[in-house]
Design an enzyme around this catalytic site. Structure first.
Site, PDB file in Angstrom:
ATOM      1  N   GLY A 436      10.976  14.444 -25.099  1.00 33.37           N
ATOM      2  CA  GLY A 436       9.914  15.146 -25.777  1.00 33.37           C
ATOM      3  C   GLY A 436       9.807  14.776 -27.234  1.00 33.37           C
ATOM      4  N   VAL A 438       9.528  16.221 -31.299  1.00 36.32           N
ATOM      5  CA  VAL A 438      10.022  17.321 -32.125  1.00 36.32           C
ATOM      6  C   VAL A 438       9.051  17.568 -33.267  1.00 36.32           C
ATOM      7  CG1 VAL A 438      11.943  18.176 -33.504  1.00 36.32           C
ATOM      8  CG2 VAL A 438      12.388  16.699 -31.533  1.00 36.32           C
ATOM      9  N   ASP A 552      25.539  12.397 -24.160  1.00 37.09           N
ATOM     10  CA  ASP A 552      24.604  11.594 -24.974  1.00 37.09           C
ATOM     11  C   ASP A 552      24.932  11.731 -26.455  1.00 37.09           C
ATOM     12  OD1 ASP A 552      22.580   9.866 -25.548  1.00 37.09           O
ATOM     13  OD2 ASP A 552      20.946  11.285 -25.216  1.00 37.09           O
TER      14      ASP A 552
END
Length: 679
Positions: A436, A438, A552
């Site tokens: 996505g 930000v 991650d």
């Protein structure tokens, strides 16, 4: 005597003097020959003296050119010592400069080396010095130059046209600078070139057709530039090419089937461009091809089984369609297909390829996943009572807002978020990631937050809802000073987003990439960031039950506030570790930070986060991703690496107070990168 040395006088004396004896004639003749020989020797001596004087003058010019750079101390560059004795200098037998090797030597300042003063120079390595200015045009006078590395500096301007006259050059590396303009069209004249590395600059224009004339070319890296146009068909002429790196440009057209004719090609990186059309099936039969990254393009068509067998392939974020080969998951994780919404197959997260169910599943799989997954999640949250009842509110409204919870200021309407971001206008966007974008938003009352909004393509994919659920579940449970704070979330029919505390400085990656901010990030601050990240991981691995694996850890997922404190973020790929199971999973994470063992075992453990932490720790010390160090560690050969050579050259050398910390961090970082996880 003078008459005896004159040929005409000598002849006259012989003819007119009857009294001259044979002995006298012999003496005169010997004198004549001796004179001639002496005169000849004198001439030869004069020539030698002249040549020696010229050579001495040339060496003086070389010394002067070195002194004018200011790269050596006054003591080293004094006239009392030969440049051949200076640091980083090697000479020919005659004392002429042959090599200048001053990599990572804190040179700074402008690149003001007068290249025309060095006729015998064949090796230049000045990478990692922060040098400024442009590349001098007289570099084309170095007719013997075989190696040139000016990478990791701050050089600007265009590539000098004269550089194409360096026909003996084997390696041309000018990566990680600020070079603009186009690649010289005459680059095909550099017939001995075997490595061309111009990546991470601002180079524009198209790839010259003449590149196909470089028969010895083995490595091409033009990634992260502003190149346009298509890959020239002439590239097929580079018969020895092994690596082709063109990612992160604006290239268009089709992926050429001619690439399959390059039988030595092992790596093709074309991600983040605008390539269209189908993927040539012939690429699947290229003999040595082992890495193929075509992600983030506009490719269409089906996936060929030959294309994926054994190779490392990433086809995500394209418009591929049709059936996924049944054996795909034997070779690759399914997240290498994310973003291809027209694919089907017998895999979790993808619709069935059966004609009667394909359309219906495409249509209904998202709402079903939402209702089932988030109703269960709602029960979980309410039962755990993670926030006070007065601070949280569960709502199910008629306008499509299926689920929202806030642990500050009570419930804030979906419409409020839309209003303050002007329907997520691009001007509020502060970053774009895999899941996505930000946005920075100021709520009523002055509170500033960060909104992580799922991409539209993603929030139609159940796999991304799993990531969304994971992030919400984990962040609502954990509490740590070095882990980003979740303040709320919203699942709406129009968009889905998470609300975080706003972290002022942004990602560690962005700070390290900015020269001014990187200097502000001094050694003390860098040690604190590493310590903060270590504390966060220790909490996730050892204080949470069950253990939480982030999967991650990378510089883009470590955020910094105004005081350079570290906050671990982005838990979309998080996994809860079950010590009673094999914990096999799909590979997740950021390329360059993923533990090597995941490529062949798919078994995730806390050691995967440990490896990523080691990469980040080195990145903080170096100021850039340690790709060269990782390559060295993974190779069978060994080579000593001096810490002084890898430290971020933009900072002054560390003072005594932090040296001990730095040495400890470096030793731990290298230990984290051990090829044997159990070590």
């Amino acid at each position: 005597m003078n008459r005896a040395l004159n040929p005409s006088t000598l002849a006259s004396s012989i003819i007119h003097s009857n009294m001259a004896s044979a002995a006298s004639i012999s003496i005169i003749a010997v004198a004549w020959v001796t004179c001639i020989l002496f005169y000849g020797i004198y001439l030869d001596t004069a020539v030698v003296v002249f040549e020696a004087a010229s050579e001495s003058s040339a060496l003086d010019l070389e010394m002067k050119a070195l002194q004018e750079t200011g790269w050596w101390s006054t003591t080293d560059s004094s006239h009392n010592s030969s440049p051949c004795e200076w640091q980083g200098i090697s000479c020919t037998d005659s004392g002429s400069i042959a090599q200048i090797i001053l990599a990572n030597s804190y040179l700074k300042g402008k690149l003001k080396l007068k290249f025309s003063s060095f006729p015998n120079l064949y090796f230049i390595d000045l990478h990692g010095n922060g040098l400024q200015g442009s590349i001098p045009s007289d570099i084309g006078t170095l007719s013997n130059l075989a190696f040139l590395d000016l990478s990791f500096n701050h050089l600007r301007g265009e590539i000098p046209l004269s550089i194409v006259s360096l026909t003996k050059l084997n390696r041309l590396t000018i990566s990680s600078n600020k070079i603009h303009g186009s690649i010289p069209s005459e680059i095909g004249n550099m017939k001995n070139l075997n490595r061309l590395d111009l990546g991470w600059n601002k180079i524009s224009g198209s790839i010259p057709k003449g590149i196909g004339n470089l028969k010895n070319l083995m490595h091409v890296d033009l990634s992260s530039n502003n190149l346009i146009g298509s890959i020239p068909t002439t590239l097929a002429g580079c018969s020895n090419l092994q690596e082709l790196l063109l990612s992160h440009n604006n290239l268009t057209g089709q992926v050429l089937h001619h690439l399959a004719d390059l039988h030595s090609l092992s790596t093709i990186e074309l991600s983040h461009n605008f390539f269209s059309g189908e993927i040539p099936v012939l690429l699947g039969y290229a003999g040595f091809l082992s890495v193929l990254n075509l992600s983030n393009n506009k490719l269409t068509g089906n996936i060929s089984l030959a294309l994926i067998n054994i190779k490392v392939v990433d086809l995500s974020y394209n418009s591929l369609k049709g059936k996924i080969p049944d054996s795909y998951d034997q070779y690759h994780p399914l997240d290498t297909l994310i973003g291809n919404n027209y694919l089907c197959g017998n895999f979790k997260g993808f619709p069935s390829c059966h004609p009667s169910t394909f359309v219906s599943k495409i249509k209904f799989i998202v709402p079903i996943a939402i209702l089932l997954g988030f109703l269960a999640l709602g029960g979980f949250i309410l039962s755990r009572c993670m926030v006070k009842k007065s601070q949280s509110k569960f709502t199910e409204t008629r306008d499509g807002n299926l689920f929202s919870i806030w642990n500050h200021d009570g419930h804030i309407a979906y419409e409020t978020i839309i209003k303050v971001t002007e329907e997520f206008d691009i001007k509020y966007c502060i970053g774009i990631g895999a899941y996505g974008s930000v946005y920075k938003a100021e709520l009523p009352g002055g509170r500033t937050v960060a909104l992580k909004k799922l991409h539209k393509l993603q929030d139609e994919n159940p796999a991304f809802y799993n990531c969304f659920k994971n992030e919400v579940k984990v962040l609502l449970e954990i509490r740590h000073r070095n882990i980003v704070k979740l303040q709320g979330f919203c699942l709406h029919k129009r968009c889905t987003f998470l609300i975080y505390k706003y972290i002022e400085k942004g990602s560690l990656l962005s700070v390290l990439s900015n020269d001014l901010e990187a200097v502000e990030l001094d050694w003390s601050n860098r040690m604190n960031i590493i310590k903060g990240t270590a504390h966060a991981l220790s909490y996730l691995h050892h204080e949470c039950i069950p253990s939480i694996l982030h999967r991650d850890i990378s510089s883009k997922n470590i955020l910094l506030n105004s005081e350079f404190q570290a906050f671990v973020s982005d838990f979309g790929t998080t996994k809860l570790l079950d010590h009673d199971s094999s914990n096999q999973t799909l590979v997740a994470g950021t390329y360059g930070y993923i533990a090597p063992e995941l490529a062949y075992t798919f078994a995730v453990t806390e050691k995967c986060d440990v490896y990523s932490f080691g990469v980040v720790a080195l990145e903080i010390l170096m100021g850039r991703h340690p790709s060269e160090i990782l390559t060295l560690l993974s190779s069978s050969s060994s080579r000593a690496v001096m810490l002084n050579d890898i430290f971020d050259q933009r900072l002054p050398p560390p003072v005594c107070l932090v040296v001990e910390d730095i040495l400890l961090v470096a030793s731990i970082a290298f230990a984290c990168l051990c090829t044997k996880p159990k070590s």
